[in-house]
Every structure is written in structure tokens, then in C-alpha cells.
Design an enzyme around this catalytic site. Sequence first.
Site, PDB file in Angstrom:
ATOM      1  N   TYR A   1      42.101  -8.287 -30.149  1.00 24.34           N
ATOM      2  CA  TYR A   1      40.993  -8.957 -29.472  1.00 24.34           C
ATOM      3  C   TYR A   1      40.521 -10.139 -30.298  1.00 24.34           C
ATOM      4  CZ  TYR A   1      40.397  -4.776 -26.534  1.00 24.34           C
ATOM      5  OH  TYR A   1      40.572  -3.747 -25.643  1.00 24.34           O
TER       6      TYR A   1
ATOM      7  N   ARG B   1      40.454 -17.717 -20.421  1.00 24.26           N
ATOM      8  CA  ARG B   1      41.027 -16.799 -21.390  1.00 24.26           C
ATOM      9  C   ARG B   1      41.933 -15.834 -20.640  1.00 24.26           C
ATOM     10  NH1 ARG B   1      38.585 -11.712 -21.805  1.00 24.26           N
ATOM     11  NH2 ARG B   1      39.250 -11.607 -23.964  1.00 24.26           N
TER      12      ARG B   1
ATOM     13  N   ASN C   1      43.339 -11.791 -20.307  1.00 20.88           N
ATOM     14  CA  ASN C   1      43.276 -10.394 -20.679  1.00 20.88           C
ATOM     15  C   ASN C   1      44.510  -9.740 -20.066  1.00 20.88           C
ATOM     16  OD1 ASN C   1      42.148  -8.103 -21.880  1.00 20.88           O
ATOM     17  ND2 ASN C   1      41.406  -7.413 -19.872  1.00 20.88           N
TER      18      ASN C   1
HETATM   19  C1  HEM Z   1      30.851 -13.292 -18.122  1.00 20.72           C
HETATM   20  C2  HEM Z   1      31.937 -12.839 -17.640  1.00 20.72           C
HETATM   21  C3  HEM Z   1      32.610 -11.544 -18.001  1.00 20.72           C
HETATM   22  C4  HEM Z   1      32.636 -10.415 -17.245  1.00 20.72           C
HETATM   23  C5  HEM Z   1      31.963 -10.212 -15.904  1.00 20.72           C
HETATM   24  C6  HEM Z   1      33.420  -9.444 -17.970  1.00 20.72           C
HETATM   25  C7  HEM Z   1      33.658  -8.164 -17.503  1.00 20.72           C
HETATM   26  C8  HEM Z   1      34.422  -7.225 -18.160  1.00 20.72           C
HETATM   27  C9  HEM Z   1      34.635  -5.893 -17.693  1.00 20.72           C
HETATM   28  C10 HEM Z   1      34.041  -5.304 -16.409  1.00 20.72           C
HETATM   29  C11 HEM Z   1      35.444  -5.258 -18.572  1.00 20.72           C
HETATM   30  C12 HEM Z   1      35.943  -3.818 -18.485  1.00 20.72           C
HETATM   31  C13 HEM Z   1      34.999  -2.928 -19.241  1.00 20.72           C
HETATM   32  C14 HEM Z   1      35.222  -1.458 -18.901  1.00 20.72           C
HETATM   33  O1  HEM Z   1      36.129  -0.846 -19.483  1.00 20.72           O
HETATM   34  O2  HEM Z   1      34.491  -0.936 -18.057  1.00 20.72           O
HETATM   35  C15 HEM Z   1      35.756  -6.214 -19.615  1.00 20.72           C
HETATM   36  C16 HEM Z   1      36.585  -5.979 -20.690  1.00 20.72           C
HETATM   37  C17 HEM Z   1      36.766  -6.871 -21.746  1.00 20.72           C
HETATM   38  N1  HEM Z   1      36.160  -8.102 -21.876  1.00 20.72           N
HETATM   39 FE1  HEM Z   1      34.972  -9.025 -20.549  1.00 20.72          FE
HETATM   40  N2  HEM Z   1      33.844  -9.976 -19.133  1.00 20.72           N
HETATM   41  C18 HEM Z   1      33.373 -11.267 -19.203  1.00 20.72           C
HETATM   42  C19 HEM Z   1      33.598 -12.152 -20.221  1.00 20.72           C
HETATM   43  C20 HEM Z   1      34.291 -11.883 -21.379  1.00 20.72           C
HETATM   44  C21 HEM Z   1      34.498 -12.832 -22.438  1.00 20.72           C
HETATM   45  C22 HEM Z   1      34.006 -14.271 -22.461  1.00 20.72           C
HETATM   46  C23 HEM Z   1      35.218 -12.211 -23.380  1.00 20.72           C
HETATM   47  C24 HEM Z   1      35.655 -12.873 -24.659  1.00 20.72           C
HETATM   48  C25 HEM Z   1      35.882 -12.363 -25.775  1.00 20.72           C
HETATM   49  C26 HEM Z   1      35.488 -10.847 -22.910  1.00 20.72           C
HETATM   50  C27 HEM Z   1      36.222  -9.879 -23.577  1.00 20.72           C
HETATM   51  C28 HEM Z   1      36.592  -8.657 -23.061  1.00 20.72           C
HETATM   52  C29 HEM Z   1      37.529  -7.748 -23.704  1.00 20.72           C
HETATM   53  C30 HEM Z   1      38.238  -7.985 -25.039  1.00 20.72           C
HETATM   54  C31 HEM Z   1      37.646  -6.635 -22.874  1.00 20.72           C
HETATM   55  C32 HEM Z   1      38.590  -5.447 -23.066  1.00 20.72           C
HETATM   56  C33 HEM Z   1      39.800  -5.725 -22.226  1.00 20.72           C
HETATM   57  C34 HEM Z   1      41.016  -4.846 -22.425  1.00 20.72           C
HETATM   58  O3  HEM Z   1      41.370  -4.495 -23.547  1.00 20.72           O
HETATM   59  O4  HEM Z   1      41.671  -4.551 -21.409  1.00 20.72           O
HETATM   60  N3  HEM Z   1      34.893 -10.692 -21.690  1.00 20.72           N
HETATM   61  N4  HEM Z   1      35.106  -7.396 -19.345  1.00 20.72           N
END
Ligand code: HEM
Lengths: 354, 320
Positions: free
Chosen positions: A44, A230, A232
Site C-alpha cells: 500500500y 490511482r 487498486n
Molecule cells: C474518497 C474516495 C474513496 C472511497 C469512497 C474509498 C472507499 C474504499 C472502500 C469502500 C474500501 C473497502 C474497505 C472495506 O474493506 O470495507 C477501500 C479500500 C481501500 N482504500 Fe479507499 N476509498 C477512497 C479513496 C482512497 C484513497 C485516496 C486511497 C489512497 C491511499 C485509498 C486507499 C485504499 C486502500 C489501500 C484500500 C484497501 C484495498 C485493498 O487492499 O483491496 N482509498 N476504499
Amino acid sequence: MSLDAPFKDPFFRDESFFGDYSYRNSPHAVKRFPFPFPEDDYMYSVNMEPHVKGRPGSVFEHYFDVDEHYVSEMRDRARVLEQDPLRCQSLPHMTLAGWDLLELIMEKFAEDYPHWFSLTKDGNRWHWINRPLGIDQKFTFLDESTLPYGPFEYITRQAQGDFTLQDQREDNLWIEAGMVTSQADWSLDFDIGMNFHEWHAPVPLAHQMGIFDRALKFLLALQYGAPVRRFNWTMTVDPLLDTSPENYPKWGPSKTTMTPETIGQRQHLRVELQTLIRLPRSNAICFPIRCYLISLDDLVTQPKWARRFHRVIRGLPDELATYKGFIRNKPMILEYLARFDDGAPTSPGWWPED
Amino acid sequence: MSNQTRMNVTVTEVVEVNSLIKRFRFVREDGGAMPGFSGGAHTVVEMDDNGTRRLNAYSLMSDPADSSGYEISVRRDDSGRGGSLFMHKGVKPGMKMVISQPVNLFGLDLRARKHLMIAGGIGITPFIAQMAQLDSLGHRFELHYAARDADLCAYGAELSARYGERLHRYYDVEKQAIDLANLLKTQPIGTHLYVCGPKGMIGWVLSTAQKMGWPKGALHSEEFLAPPVGEAFTVQLSRSGVSIDVGPTQSMLEALEAAGIDAPYLCRGGACGQCECKVDAAEGEILHYDHWLSDDQKAAKTHIMPCVSRFKGERLVIDL
Ligand code: HEM
Ligand code: FES
């Protein structure tokens, strides 16, 4: 809108994301797949870069990527919504942000794909044509009564990928609208109303690394006209877009039925191209989450990707493989990929032939 | 700031509103539409003031639905550093300028059941755009506007004509004052309070509301500091090893920019936190003018906000 409109343009594939899973990538789609690993290992990070137009033919060529799966994906979205209307929600104060998004998508689609979409404006009287989906709509901008759905639902039924809208207040972002039918195991109905740290609570390691603090600070200052993007990624068995917690009993068990013989076709790398866009009238942040699926058999046709993906999975911390839901099949995946990794060095960056 | 966040514009109107305030209208040089914006947003105007590059933030006051142009009002500050004087004396119709895309640090909370707004003097400008937006959305609002006298109550008469009962004006010279305690007591549940004006007024409104138990999330304020003038000083940058001189009427941020350093910023007025810098060494006194850092951080001399804060002493080294 009529989703049964015939597929007039042979560019769009007629395929399914459930049942017989007839989803496939054409050789062209394989070549342009957004392989998300610029290096041989993965952890990450605050991986954000300006969302500017990129190489012709790539998924970065246009502001929003409309590809060969468009029509079938929209049909799949309509199917999921029919079973579970709560996949699309918009709190009342987010309606204005919905109009912002509707305008953005219509303008960018019409500008980037004039042969498929057109938008004409006469003051607030707008005329929208979506040829692939057979839609011809005259309506009044900012007047909900002139559309068959609210502005957010109306437009996200016509755009690939999930979308969420975040309100900004009290130095935080609040997820208060979403169209979520192709998600990697998270629930809009559960998350709606949460703030940035709350909805990210289940993610391992990243909080301690300070990633979410830095990402939030960056996003609060995100400027109009300067979107970022970005990647994922995760792993999905069978090309199923709707891997939702709501439907886990239907798709979770598929992880136990994969064999070394079927893994190449059934195991998919799931990549999300996420963009972050400041909206003008509402000051909300829009978060399109565009999902791309590729089978391992297709992925390994690109030797650089095959070598690198093997190394990424081999080096991935177990916490991440567990969180991403493939720890059980990790050995089988590695065994499959190892055959394509001769140990030769890989070039930097994600393009297959650089 | 990147080019995507700036626009080339032409000044199409300069209007003398009263003895202190001028209004400016900008349209895009390429004739295109301005982006829509949200009420409360500001734009940063770039000025070439006889070789000194100044960037000042001004609230957008035009109707957010009007994409043909943006309008701002500038109050002349005769004792200030010259940004407002430049706008008043140097900017004429037909001139080409560069302004930023809108940035909103004073957004409306559209969940509010009612918006209660309190303006002092030139602090009226963001509310003009906010009221236009709220009116078109059909939201409930009420504005209380205090100024020295009728002449300095810019746009007061027009706003009263447009919004009738929803607008209340108060003139200092006639000893009219906002009955704040009573006003706050009689608001429906779910009301949000917004204040923009001089520092004293903001402090008074926020502390009164807090004492009366208003939730923090329902209080919104905006105060742009003009970067204060002061004595010249020198700042050393630890990463590049460069030393930069900051002139008496220049902010540290402006001096960094003049030296070719792309330092982050949004408000340029000590409010948003974007320009925050770590301090490596400060032998002397940091003159903290921002309202971003906590009192502890200020006292510890660990951080500085280059957009407004200054230094007095032997040696200042920052992590840049
Ligand atoms: C503002 C918009 C964003 C939304 C709505 C969002 C939403 C989410 C959601 C719903 C999850 C899944 C969490 C779960 O397990 O329930 C997630 C995972 C994650 N998000 Fe975000 N996120 C946003 C922005 C970001 C940004 C800018 C980063 C930058 C570092 C980020 C990094 C991550 C990471 C590293 C994960 C874990 C993903 C994985 O390993 O599969 N997110 N995010
Ligand atoms: S730029 Fe906003 S605090 Fe300095």
C-alpha cells in the site's frame, strides 16, 4: 430507457457476468488491460497521479474509458439493481452533486466519443443521446422531475464502474451517495454516511502506515480541474462484477471449487482504476471506481506481466492476501504463475512491451 | 499550482461600488464558459505589481449559475502591502490576468434545515454567491449584514430588494447592532450558522454560539488574513541548502515562489493548512499569524505557515 435495444455496434460484446459467465476480453482488450504493477513487488502507498490523458488506445486515452463491455455491463447493473435497489442511494443533500456528475459524464462522453453520445444544450434545456443504449432524452438541467430517475442514478446507469460521491465538511469526507454494483466485497448500504477513516477501517496495515491520514489531507485540497487517479486490485473467481457482501453466499463458495485445471480460465485479476474528481457546484468529490477483469490465461499472454505478477503474489504479505480474500488459493495461483516466470528481469512501468 | 487549475481571463468591468470597494468582472480569454462553482468559493488572482508577483484570494460573488463570468469585490487597504491597491489603481477593463479555478473553504452544508448568515463589511461577498445558490435550490436562509454606514454597506440595498424579509441590515453609525443572543436562541433545530467579516466579529459570533451549545459542525466561518507586513528576514531551506530573503511587504510564501520554489498553498491566508512547513531550527521568534496551527504547535516552534507568518531573530531553517 431500453436496455434490450439491439447491439447495433458490433464493437460492443453481448456477454454475461453471471450464470454462464460468457464475459471475455478480445485480444485488443487484453493488450490494453490496465495492469497495475509498475514494479515486481506491491505494498500500500499513497499512489496517486494526475488524471491526464495518456497513450492512445490505453484506458487513459479518455477522461472516462468506454470499452467493449459497456453495453453488457450496463445490462448487468440493471439486473443487480432490480434485485437490490439499495445498491444505489443518494442522501437528499447530494442531489446537486448528482447533477454535477451528470453534466461531467455527459460532456466527457460526448466530447470523447461523438459517434456514440451527443449532448446539446439550450440554456438549461438539454438533449442527450446515448446510441449504444438506445436512449434519447430531453430534460431540464437541475429539474429532477424531467428525468426518469434522480440525476445520479440516471447517469450512473449509463456509465461503467461504480461511483460514490463524498460531501466535504468538518475537514473530512463523507460517503453520502453511491451506485455500487461491481464492488470488491464492500457494501454501500453499510458504509453510507461514514467518513474517510470509518469506511476504510477494515483495511489492514495502511492506517498504521499513515496512508489514510496523508491521502485525506491531499483529497481535502483536491482542486477543480486537477483530478487524480490511482489503482487498486484484488482477485476474483469467475468474471463476476457483483462480488458484494450482500450476495456472499452466492459467490464466496466458488473459491473452493477452483482446480489446477480450471484456474487459468476462472481466476481473474480484478483491477480498479479509481479517479478522484472535485465537482464544481457542490464542492463534493466524485470517486469513480472502474473495474477491469482479466483471466490468468489472458494475463500470461504478456510475458512481462506473467513474470511480474508471479513475483508480486509471491511477495505479498499474508495480511493483504487475507484481506483481499484469496489466501486460500494463493498456493494454487503461485503454482500456476511460476510456470511463466523464468527469473528474467522485468522493465520498469506497467506497459507490456516497454 | 498546475496550469489546469488556472485560467487566462480578461477584465471586462471595473465598477466603483463605494469609496472603498471596487468590483471586477472576469471572462475567459478563449471565450469559453467558466466552470460552475459552489457558493463560498474563492479565486486566487495573480498580479504583477511592478515586478513583484502577488497572489491574493478573493471570494467569488457572482451567481454560481452564471457561467459567462466571475465577479469579485476588493476593499482598498491603504496601509496594506499593495495587493488591493494594485487592484484598485492598476487593473482596468481590457486587461489580461490569470486567476485560479474556484476553491471552496467556506462551503454550505446542504443538510441544513436553515442557513443563518452573518456578514461584516466586505465579508458580504461569499454570501452573495451563497444566497443566489440557496435561492435557486429553494433552501431557507436569512442574512444579517453589519456595516459602518449605508454607503459602506455594499450591495445592501440590492440584496434587500432581491431577498426582502430575509435580509437584515445594521449600521454602526446609527448604533444598530445584531441582537446575537436572541437571534441564536430563536433558530429552528438543524440551523447552520455562517460568519464572515472582521476577526473580532467572527470571534464574537463563534464564541457566543459555542457558549449557547451550538454543535461545532453547525458553525462555519471564513476569515482571510491579508499577509501582514513586517521586518525583512532570511529563511534557510534545509533540503536544498538555499537561503531566501523575505522583504518587508512580501510574504515568505511569495519569496519562496519568487525563488522558483513550487510550494503548496490554497488560501494564502493562514486558514487552510496546505502550506504548513516543519521548522528545523528557529533561533528567534516566529510571528505566527495563522489560525491553523494549535497553540501548542505555535509555542513549540515546530511548524510555520509561510503564507502569513514571519520571523524575527538570528536563524530560521525550514524543512523544504
Ligand atoms: C474518497 C474516495 C474513496 C472511497 C469512497 C474509498 C472507499 C474504499 C472502500 C469502500 C474500501 C473497502 C474497505 C472495506 O474493506 O470495507 C477501500 C479500500 C481501500 N482504500 Fe479507499 N476509498 C477512497 C479513496 C482512497 C484513497 C485516496 C486511497 C489512497 C491511499 C485509498 C486507499 C485504499 C486502500 C489501500 C484500500 C484497501 C484495498 C485493498 O487492499 O483491496 N482509498 N476504499
Ligand atoms: S496557504 Fe492556506 S494556510 Fe497557508
